[in-house]
Design a protein around this motif. Structure first.
Motif, PDB file in Angstrom:
ATOM      1  N   THR A  25       0.831  -1.209   0.000  1.00 51.80           N
ATOM      2  CA  THR A  25       0.000   0.000   0.000  1.00 51.80           C
ATOM      3  C   THR A  25       0.859   1.248   0.000  1.00 51.80           C
ATOM      4  OG1 THR A  25      -1.758  -1.172   1.190  1.00 51.80           O
ATOM      5  CG2 THR A  25      -1.830   1.232   1.212  1.00 51.80           C
ATOM      6  N   CYS A  29       0.780   4.023  -2.907  1.00 55.57           N
ATOM      7  CA  CYS A  29       0.340   5.382  -2.552  1.00 55.57           C
ATOM      8  C   CYS A  29       1.460   6.398  -2.732  1.00 55.57           C
ATOM      9  CB  CYS A  29      -0.157   5.420  -1.104  1.00 55.57           C
ATOM     10  SG  CYS A  29      -1.726   4.567  -0.831  1.00 55.57           S
ATOM     11  N   GLY A  30       2.686   5.910  -2.864  1.00 57.40           N
ATOM     12  CA  GLY A  30       3.807   6.803  -3.068  1.00 57.40           C
ATOM     13  C   GLY A  30       4.402   7.384  -1.809  1.00 57.40           C
ATOM     14  N   GLY A  31       4.118   6.775  -0.662  1.00 57.72           N
ATOM     15  CA  GLY A  31       4.719   7.263   0.570  1.00 57.72           C
ATOM     16  C   GLY A  31       3.879   6.997   1.795  1.00 57.72           C
ATOM     17  N   SER A  33       2.687   9.170   4.149  1.00 56.12           N
ATOM     18  CA  SER A  33       1.580  10.102   4.416  1.00 56.12           C
ATOM     19  C   SER A  33       0.342   9.744   3.610  1.00 56.12           C
ATOM     20  CB  SER A  33       2.016  11.540   4.099  1.00 56.12           C
ATOM     21  OG  SER A  33       3.088  11.924   4.931  1.00 56.12           O
ATOM     22  N   ALA A  34       0.543   9.480   2.328  1.00 57.50           N
ATOM     23  CA  ALA A  34      -0.600   9.163   1.467  1.00 57.50           C
ATOM     24  C   ALA A  34      -1.240   7.833   1.849  1.00 57.50           C
ATOM     25  CB  ALA A  34      -0.156   9.123   0.006  1.00 57.50           C
ATOM     26  N   ALA A  35      -0.452   6.920   2.455  1.00 58.74           N
ATOM     27  CA  ALA A  35      -0.977   5.596   2.818  1.00 58.74           C
ATOM     28  C   ALA A  35      -1.778   5.626   4.110  1.00 58.74           C
ATOM     29  CB  ALA A  35       0.174   4.601   2.951  1.00 58.74           C
ATOM     30  N   GLU A  36      -1.661   6.715   4.887  1.00 58.01           N
ATOM     31  CA  GLU A  36      -2.368   6.789   6.172  1.00 58.01           C
ATOM     32  C   GLU A  36      -3.874   6.599   6.003  1.00 58.01           C
ATOM     33  OE1 GLU A  36      -0.803   9.593   9.494  1.00 58.01           O
ATOM     34  OE2 GLU A  36      -0.392  10.613   7.598  1.00 58.01           O
ATOM     35  N   THR A  37      -4.445   7.324   5.038  1.00 57.38           N
ATOM     36  CA  THR A  37      -5.896   7.276   4.848  1.00 57.38           C
ATOM     37  C   THR A  37      -6.344   5.911   4.360  1.00 57.38           C
ATOM     38  OG1 THR A  37      -5.916   9.627   4.295  1.00 57.38           O
ATOM     39  CG2 THR A  37      -7.837   8.338   3.653  1.00 57.38           C
ATOM     40  N   VAL A  38      -5.577   5.339   3.428  1.00 55.06           N
ATOM     41  CA  VAL A  38      -5.948   4.042   2.863  1.00 55.06           C
ATOM     42  C   VAL A  38      -5.877   2.947   3.914  1.00 55.06           C
ATOM     43  CG1 VAL A  38      -5.342   2.307   1.120  1.00 55.06           C
ATOM     44  CG2 VAL A  38      -5.149   4.743   0.569  1.00 55.06           C
ATOM     45  N   ARG A  43       0.954   7.489  10.597  1.00 57.92           N
ATOM     46  CA  ARG A  43       2.232   7.400   9.914  1.00 57.92           C
ATOM     47  C   ARG A  43       3.288   6.742  10.803  1.00 57.92           C
ATOM     48  NH1 ARG A  43       4.589  12.751   7.236  1.00 57.92           N
ATOM     49  NH2 ARG A  43       3.134  13.482   8.821  1.00 57.92           N
ATOM     50  N   ARG A  64      13.277   7.264   2.924  1.00 60.60           N
ATOM     51  CA  ARG A  64      12.263   8.276   3.174  1.00 60.60           C
ATOM     52  C   ARG A  64      12.910   9.416   3.956  1.00 60.60           C
ATOM     53  NH1 ARG A  64      12.125   3.045   5.307  1.00 60.60           N
ATOM     54  NH2 ARG A  64      11.815   2.944   7.566  1.00 60.60           N
TER      55      ARG A  64
END
Length: 308
Positions: A25, A29-31, A33-38, A43, A64
């Motif tokens: 994931t 999501c590319g990182g 932060s973006a994966a937090e919601t999914v 984080r 990172r």
């Protein structure tokens, strides 16, 4: 090429699978932060999971920092292996579901522009009967361009696709549904709308600006484009019709799609005996797809209801 060994990983259990899901994931999501919601976790928790995975694999999977998220060479290899792993798990789940007498699992449908609303497909009737007889199947129905639909079926991202039949690709089965006729149209804002002489229309088309689909299609379509000045592209019929209605362009539309505009006096066929072509509409499935009872049941219903 880096050689990755999983010998020291030991047995892969539920916890390791969970860590691999987090990793997959994050990459997609590319990182972090973006994966937090999914993932619906913080984080900091994601960071802990990633550190635990790297410790178990004894590999650094990503960097990172201020420069952003990036996979290491080893991380890219592991990601591809993880992607294949979860694809195989999904295949296993679908196979097990397909073996049950009661239909369950998911059915993913994807259709090209306007096909789902064409009354000849009888989609409302088919879907109603399908949901009545297979209430436990989760349905997903999307719209996409033809080339994307072919790719989705070949890659196993969708179960049944609906496209204008324009070529034969290895690995796909084409189930003929009906035939579509496309005509050249102009709107009541266009200078050729009120013209009654065919020869004057032919001459007018030489200089007329046309809007075209912008994709390579079958030879019959290509022949019809000869002599038309390509001044714009619009893949979807909705946007193409809008451009034709502006009066600035002429363009091809399916007869059933343009019928309302014709009835309202806003659209007119130009040289209908000369400027037209036919497209076969087909449902496509994977020739070597896994056992899938929801898909097979849907196809039986569709072929029993479709109006040719």
């Amino acid at each position: 090429m880096v050689q990755v060994s999983l010998i020291e990983l030991g047995q892969v259990g539920d916890y390791e699978i969970r860590l691999l899901k987090v990793f997959k994931t994050v990459v997609e999501c590319g990182g972090f932060s973006a994966a937090e919601t999914v993932l619906n976790i913080s984080r900091s928790t994601i960071s802990v999971h990633m550190a635990n995975l790297e410790h178990r694999l004894k590999l650094k999977l990503c960097s990172r920092g201020r420069s952003g998220f990036a996979l290491t060479e080893e991380g890219a290899i592991i990601y591809e292996s993880v992607r294949r792993l979860f694809s195989q798990l999904e295949d296993f789940r679908s196979t097990v579901n397909a073996l049950h007498v009661q239909l369950s699992g998911e059915l993913k449908l994807v259709a090209s522009d306007t096909i789902s609303l064409d009354e000849r497909c009888q989609f409302p009737l088919v879907l109603s009967e399908f949901c009545r007889q297979a209430p436990d199947v989760f349905l997903q129905f999307e719209t996409a361009p033809m080339s994307d639909i072919e790719r989705m079926i070949l890659n196993g991202e969708a179960d049944v696709g609906f496209i204008p039949y324009h070529r034969q690709l290895d690995g796909l089965i084409y189930h003929s549904l009906y035939e579509e006729t496309c005509y050249l149209y102009c709107s009541d804002r266009h200078p050729l709308f009120a013209e009654t002489e065919d020869e004057i229309i032919r001459q007018g088309l030489v200089n007329a600006r046309s809007v075209q689909a912008g994709i390579q299609s079958n030879p019959e379509v290509a022949i019809q484009m000869v002599g038309l000045q390509k001044a714009a592209t619009a893949y979807y019929y909705e946007t193409r019709a809008t451009m034709i209605l502006s009066g600035a362009y002429v363009g091809f539309l399916p007869e059933h799609y343009a019928a309302r505009g014709v009835d309202e006096g806003k659209l007119r066929k130009l040289l209908p005996h000369e400027r037209c072509y036919k497209l076969g509409i087909a449902a496509i499935t994977h020739q070597f797809g896994r056992l899938n009872k929801p898909r097979d049941f849907f196809m039986r219903l569709l072929q029993s209801k479709v109006t040719r």
